[in-house]
Design an enzyme around this catalytic site. Structure first.
Site, PDB file in Angstrom:
ATOM      1  N   ARG B 148       0.806  -1.230   0.000  1.00 21.79           N
ATOM      2  CA  ARG B 148       0.000   0.000   0.000  1.00 21.79           C
ATOM      3  C   ARG B 148       0.832   1.270   0.000  1.00 21.79           C
ATOM      4  NH1 ARG B 148      -2.831  -3.479   3.473  1.00 21.79           N
ATOM      5  NH2 ARG B 148      -4.212  -4.655   2.118  1.00 21.79           N
ATOM      6  N   GLY B 208      -1.755 -11.288   8.802  1.00 16.12           N
ATOM      7  CA  GLY B 208      -1.619 -12.690   9.219  1.00 16.12           C
ATOM      8  C   GLY B 208      -2.787 -13.212  10.005  1.00 16.12           C
ATOM      9  N   ASP B 339     -15.377 -12.804  10.442  1.00 16.90           N
ATOM     10  CA  ASP B 339     -14.357 -11.950   9.820  1.00 16.90           C
ATOM     11  C   ASP B 339     -14.935 -10.611   9.377  1.00 16.90           C
ATOM     12  OD1 ASP B 339     -11.948 -11.028   8.864  1.00 16.90           O
ATOM     13  OD2 ASP B 339     -12.016 -12.172   7.001  1.00 16.90           O
ATOM     14  N   ASP B 341     -14.372  -7.692  10.374  1.00 18.72           N
ATOM     15  CA  ASP B 341     -13.447  -7.075  11.320  1.00 18.72           C
ATOM     16  C   ASP B 341     -13.213  -5.589  11.049  1.00 18.72           C
ATOM     17  OD1 ASP B 341     -12.043  -7.626   9.039  1.00 18.72           O
ATOM     18  OD2 ASP B 341     -10.211  -8.247  10.046  1.00 18.72           O
TER      19      ASP B 341
END
Lengths: 188, 569
Positions: B148, B208, B339, B341
């Site tokens: 990014r 991760g 997920d 999140d």
């Protein structure tokens, strides 16, 4: 199928020797050609092409063959003789070989259906848009069709057990979808 | 032979147990540097004043507050129709492109997938130098080989790598000055976020959360690469308060008794609990605190192996900039099994609290599709916005066969940074609508391999789309919303010209009227525009720049272009 593997292995005396200091990487890799082919084209269609495959993926598979988390009557005893440095060296040796063309061509219907299966399974999120993979993610584009079909089904049945999430994902697809995917990927 | 040496270097780096290593530039492929422009220094003062800097774009998200608001109004609602490409630069990497261009005194720094860095002449697009990181044999990352962008500081630029290193390059030449092994890529650690530079430190988190890592933010000495502090996003006691409701008050259907029994039997799961940090922290220079988001717990879908609230996953976190010590947090979804999140970066701005008093606040766009508004001093939630995307069946628990719930696991707001126009009191977010089924299946920690605890599956027969949404952060109301043909991922930027720029997976790069949402300009880039735009000014001419390289995560058409736009004469 397994018997055929064994016959080939016994015939050629498959073993990667623990090695002496003089042994080159070519010497160490020589026995692999018995199944994986001297020119990168596997001797048997159930065997994957490993020429041009990514180092990270080959290394992890050798590690898993050694730990037996990936079960193979042929590969487990071979990998058992390898240390980490050997695995990395062999993996890199094969990555540096050119990826061979199998000449496989996909039917148009398989391409369309395969693309839809990819969307649903988000396969190319990891295997990338070209299905060339990277590092620990294997290249699937142009892999042998019979191997692809065998391994996708093996994930689903958990005969191949070294990636539980892959099994969970394959289980959401019908066998016929997985076979279609193998025909799609083999022709890329 | 050169390649073999690099493998050896990698092995050595792992063995050196995270010691900074001084590397000869000959180990990397580096193009020749030139004398273009002023590539001398980015001072701390320049970084501090970035919010009002109408020439440069010095931070990934524009400034330390991360508003992504560019203060030049030369390109504005009245003339944006005359915006034309000024130049296009093609990188040698045709793959997912998420870079935020950084511009320093007429020099632009961009990165690509697989950790290439380019320095370009920002006026012409000519290449000045090109650095290609030789990635080690094992790189374990989620959602594409993305990067990014860089942080620029002093006379260096900094980049995190897919094989979990932090690199410092000479800004003038692209030569490697030092590198630091951040964590072990074989255990699932990788870096895709741009670092943040502040007060002599380089801050970087880790990816991760899909691999059972223990998330962190680390601070390194900018000059030497020495590790200064580590904040682990999963504390040794990750249990929390056994919250049964999410931040919006909805029941998450947790079986608390079963979790307590599992905790007694299994112990605290913090060592493999995930909590990756995908985006830059906001920096509050007044209080010397940083604010960032920690992502999902590992394994994503299987809560049975991680009893408790799984602190501080799915949380806004504030820590002390000097020491890395915890200050406060707010958890959106305790014990997340979807997920859904917290990924999009935190934004600091002034907001109305519950009593209407203006206070320092923090904004975050969630995958849930809400913008969350917090008090900066204690991280507490003031309000959450109306949902920006459809929500259905929340919070149905994942099943083996698959449970349908909206939003799908990509959001809502994914990692895409939002932007704020404080003059309007609006925050702008880009969203996805991508229906999915959630499949759970328990499996033990796989030592660095993908560990979702099941599978996410896109419902291919259902329509997908996206939107651009302006939210009044003082009320939580949606001010305007524009639907897009495809789910949105990348980023957005507002300017003092009253414009909001963002791109789409179908190749369109668009400018909207920030006040009304009216589409004022668009350009077809030929590949997915899925990167955050930047703006800068050279020789009195304002430019807007964006990457068009598509996106791996959403299967958008790949390309390799950096395109700068300016007003036609």
């Amino acid at each position: 199928m397994k018997l055929k593997f064994f016959a080939a292995a016994a015939l050629i005396g498959l073993a990667v020797s623990p090695g002496s200091a003089q042994e080159t990487i070519e010497d160490k890799a020589k026995p692999c050609a018995a199944c994986h082919g001297e020119d990168g084209i596997p001797k048997m269609p159930e065997v994957p092409n490993i020429w041009g495959q990514h180092t990270g993926y080959l290394y992890i598979q050798l590690k898993d063959f050694k730990s037996k988390s990936r079960a193979s009557e042929i590969m487990n005893p071979i990998a058992d003789q390898l240390e980490k440095a050997d695995m990395l060296a062999l993996a890199q040796y094969f990555e540096e070989k050119p990826w061979p063309s199998t000449g496989y061509r996909s039917e148009a219907a398989d391409v369309i259906k395969g693309d839809t299966i990819d969307t649903a399974g988000m396969c190319s999120s990891c295997h990338l848009g070209t299905f060339f993979g990277d590092s620990v993610i294997p290249r699937l584009a142009g892999q042998t069709q019979v191997y692809l079909e065998r391994i996708l089904i093996a994930f689903k049945t958990r005969e191949r057990a070294n990636n539980a999430d892959k099994s969970s994902l394959m289980e959401t697809f019908a066998d016929e979808d997985l076979k279609t995917m193998s025909r799609y990927l083999a022709g890329l | 032979m050169k390649s073999m040496n690099l493998r050896a270097l990698y092995m050595g780096a792992a063995a050196a147990a995270l010691m900074a290593t001084s590397i000869s530039a000959t180990a990397q492929e580096v193009g020749a540097g030139t004398k273009y422009g002023d590539m001398t220094t980015v001072s701390q003062d320049m970084l501090n004043r970035a919010e009002g800097d109408g020439n440069n774009f010095l931070h990934t998200n524009g400034n330390y507050d991360q508003t992504r608001y560019y203060p030049n109004s030369q390109i504005n609602t009245g003339n944006v129709g005359k915006l034309r490409p000024a130049w296009m630069f093609q990188t040698e990497v045709t793959e997912s492109l998420e870079t935020s261009p950084i511009v320093v005194n007429g020099i632009m720094y961009v990165t690509t997938s697989f950790n290439h860095v380019y320095a370009l002449n920002a006026r012409t697009g000519e290449e000045i130098w090109h650095f290609k990181h030789k990635i080690g044999p094992v790189a374990t990352y989620c959602c594409g080989p993305n990067n990014r962008g860089v942080a620029a500081y002093g006379d260096m630029v900094y980049m995190g790598t897919l094989d979990s290193k932090l690199l410092a390059l000479d800004a003038k030449t692209g030569k490697l000055i030092w590198e630091q092994q951040i964590a072990d890529p074989e255990l699932g650690y990788s870096e895709t976020m741009a670092p943040t530079a502040v007060n002599g430190k380089i801050l970087i988190g880790t990816n991760g959360g899909e691999y059972g890592i223990r998330g962190f933010v680390k601070a390194y000495d900018a000059k030497t690469g020495q590790l200064l502090w580590t904040f682990n996003t999963t504390p040794e006691d990750s249990t929390g308060v056994w919250a049964t409701k999410d931040a919006t008050g909805r029941d998450m259907l947790r079986d608390i008794e079963a979790e307590k029994a599992a905790l007694a039997a299994q112990g605290d799961p913090y060592k493999t609990l995930g909590g990756g940090v995908w985006q830059n922290p906001a920096v509050d220079l007044e209080t010397n605190r940083i604010y960032f988001l920690a992502g999902n717990p590992s394994p994503d879908l299987d809560g049975s192996l991680r009893p408790g609230d799984n602190l501080y996953t799915n949380s806004l976190i504030s820590v002390d900039l000097e020491t890395g010590k915890y200050v406060c947090h707010f958890q959106y979804i305790a014990h997340d099994v979807w997920d859904l999140d917290a990924v999009s970066p935190a934004i600091l701005t002034t907001v109305a609290d519950k009593d209407g008093k203006m206070v320092k606040g923090v904004l975050h766009g969630g995958k849930t599709g809400h913008v969350y508004v917090h008090k900066a001093d204690d991280c507490s939630l003031i309000r959450f916005s109306e949902a920006m995307v459809p929500q259905e069946n929340m919070w149905v628990l994942p099943t083996k066969e698959g449970a349908r719930m909206l939003p799908g696991a990509n959001g809502g707001v994914e990692w895409s940074p939002m932007t704020v126009d404080e003059s309007k009191g609006l925050v702008y977010a880009i969203n996805l609508h991508q229906p999915m089924t959630y499949h759970v299946e328990s499996s033990p920690y796989p030592s660095g391999k993908l560990w979702l605890g099941g599978a996410f599956k896109v419902i291919a027969t259902e329509e997908q789309w996206g939107n651009v949404t302006a939210v009044d952060y003082n009320t939580g109301k949606v001010r305007w919303q524009v639907k897009t043909a495809q789910p949105m991922i990348g980023g957005i930027m507002a300017t003092a010209g009253g414009l909001t720029f963002t791109g789409e997976g179908n190749g369109y790069f668009k400018a909207y009227d920030s006040g009304t949402g009216a589409l004022l300009w668009k350009f077809q880039a030929g590949a997915g525009v899925n990167a955050p735009p930047s703006s800068y000014t050279v020789d009195g001419q304002q430019y807007v720049v964006v990457g068009a390289g598509g996106n791996a995560q959403l299967k958008f058409k790949r390309g390799n272009s950096i395109i700068a736009f300016t007003l036609a004469d």
